[in-house]
Design an enzyme around this catalytic site. Structure first.
Site, short mmCIF file in Angstrom:
data_model
loop_
_atom_site.label_atom_id
_atom_site.label_comp_id
_atom_site.label_asym_id
_atom_site.label_seq_id
_atom_site.Cartn_x
_atom_site.Cartn_y
_atom_site.Cartn_z
NE ARG A 109 40.24 46.11 41.74
CZ ARG A 109 41.39 45.63 41.07
NH1 ARG A 109 42.36 45.26 41.35
NH2 ARG A 109 41.17 45.80 39.60
CG HIS A 136 37.81 43.93 36.02
ND1 HIS A 136 37.56 45.36 36.50
CD2 HIS A 136 39.20 43.93 36.00
CE1 HIS A 136 38.99 45.74 36.53
NE2 HIS A 136 39.81 44.85 36.40
CD GLN A 139 41.40 44.68 32.11
OE1 GLN A 139 41.80 45.05 33.06
NE2 GLN A 139 42.03 44.76 30.79
CG ASP A 230 42.68 37.09 34.60
OD1 ASP A 230 43.59 37.58 34.94
OD2 ASP A 230 41.52 37.50 35.17
CB CYS A 270 42.90 41.90 32.51
SG CYS A 270 43.19 40.34 33.73
NE ARG A 298 40.99 49.09 33.17
CZ ARG A 298 41.46 48.60 34.47
NH1 ARG A 298 42.15 47.53 34.57
NH2 ARG A 298 40.45 48.95 35.66
#
Ligand code: CP
Ligand code: NVA
Length: 311
Positions: A109, A136, A139, A230, A270, A298
């Site tokens: 990340r 991402h 996700q 988001d 998310c 996930r």
């Protein structure tokens, strides 16, 4: 027929064809079913290690990857970038060369997307993007799985709408996932908050579906099957907070907005959510919300990814 995906990186999802993406999602459903039937460990990755490098905080990504590796019979190592020699100036190239001599996969990340590209370039083992400023992908795998779980496998028949920051990393990956799967995404964002040009370029190159921008959020969600949002201020954008809140205020997902979508529309996020900003409690805790199932998926989606790409 999908040939082996072993050794493939996952930085943007454009590493996969439509058929391969569908295969990863189908594998996610199978692994979820087996897990729910009580098969807690499916020993596909015995003796394999995943290094997980984090430049930013994480709840879902860290825990879902770690449990996914364990449940596949493997092991995951949490590494804060602050505690690696990276923090003292060892280059990404040298870090990638060394780490990939010890482990079978690397998940990272990072703040800037170029860092994960560089990591992948110098790594001997598959590299997975666990979020960058631009993408991402993990996700989006879970998002596509959740949309199919709730609304059926025919993604191209659905109206999927993202309301909020059109330059958001989660939106970029959703756009690519839906586009590669042949679906259409409606983006409702204010001027100046459109998808990043590099993502539009990838979309034009790899997607078979399409996307549209509708500035009016009420018009955008008309007949929507899925409404997604988001946060307005992503990690690393804290200095822009005031301007972003001001510009994105009309794009809050409220009960009123959800009532403009189909009666059986689902609400997705998310997470983590900034309750009261991009979404109100009545929506995220309301009848539309599938956010907890989405978060759960996930782990199942990443298990499929890990099982398929780690040699
Ligand atoms: N959705 C997501 O990636 O959450 P974390 O930041 O908690 O990992
Ligand atoms: N857009 C958010 C997603 C967090 C999972 C961020 O980058 O902070």
């Amino acid at each position: 027929m999908v040939t082996s995906l072993k050794g493939r990186h996952c930085l943007t999802l454009t590493e996969f064809t439509r058929e391969e993406l569908n295969f990863i999602i189908e594998t996610s459903f199978q692994l979820k079913q087996r897990y729910l039937a009580g098969e807690r460990v499916i020993p596909i990755l015995i003796g394999r290690h995943l290094a997980m490098i984090f430049e930013k905080p994480s709840t879902r990504t860290r825990i879902s990857f770690e449990t996914a590796m364990r449940e596949l019979g493997g092991n995951a190592i949490y590494l804060s970038s602050q505690e690696l020699q990276l923090a003292r100036g060892e280059t990404i190239e040298d870090t990638a060369r060394v780490i990939s001599r010890y482990v079978d996969g690397v998940m990272a990340r990072v703040f800037e997307h170029w860092k994960i590209e560089k990591l992948a370039m110098y790594s001997r083992v598959p590299v997975i993007n666990g979020l960058s400023d631009l993408h991402h992908p993990c996700q989006a795998l879970s998002d596509a799985m959740t949309i199919m779980e709730k609304k059926g496998r025919n993604i191209e028949k659905l109206k999927i709408v993202f309301v909020g920051d059109g330059g958001d990393n989660v939106l970029h990956s959703l756009m690519l996932a839906v586009g590669i799967l042949g679906g259409k995404l409606t983006i409702s964002s204010p001027p100046g908050y459109d998808p990043h040009p590099s993502v539009i370029k990838l979309f034009n190159e790899y997607a078979t579906g399409n996307y549209e921008i509708e500035r009016d959020p009420y018009k955008a969600v008309e007949k929507a099957d899925v409404v997604y949002t988001d946060v307005w201020v992503s990690m690393g954008q804290e200095k822009e907070r005031e301007r972003r809140i001001r510009d994105l205020e009309p794009y809050r997902v409220t009960v009123d907005l959800m009532k403009n979508a189909k009666p059986d529309a689902i609400f997705m996020h998310c997470l983590p959510a900034k309750r009261g900003e991009e979404v109100v409690d009545e929506v995220i805790d309301g009848k539309w919300s599938v956010v907890w199932d989405q978060a759960e998926n996930r782990k199942h989606a990443q298990k499929a990814l890990l099982a398929l790409i780690i040699p």
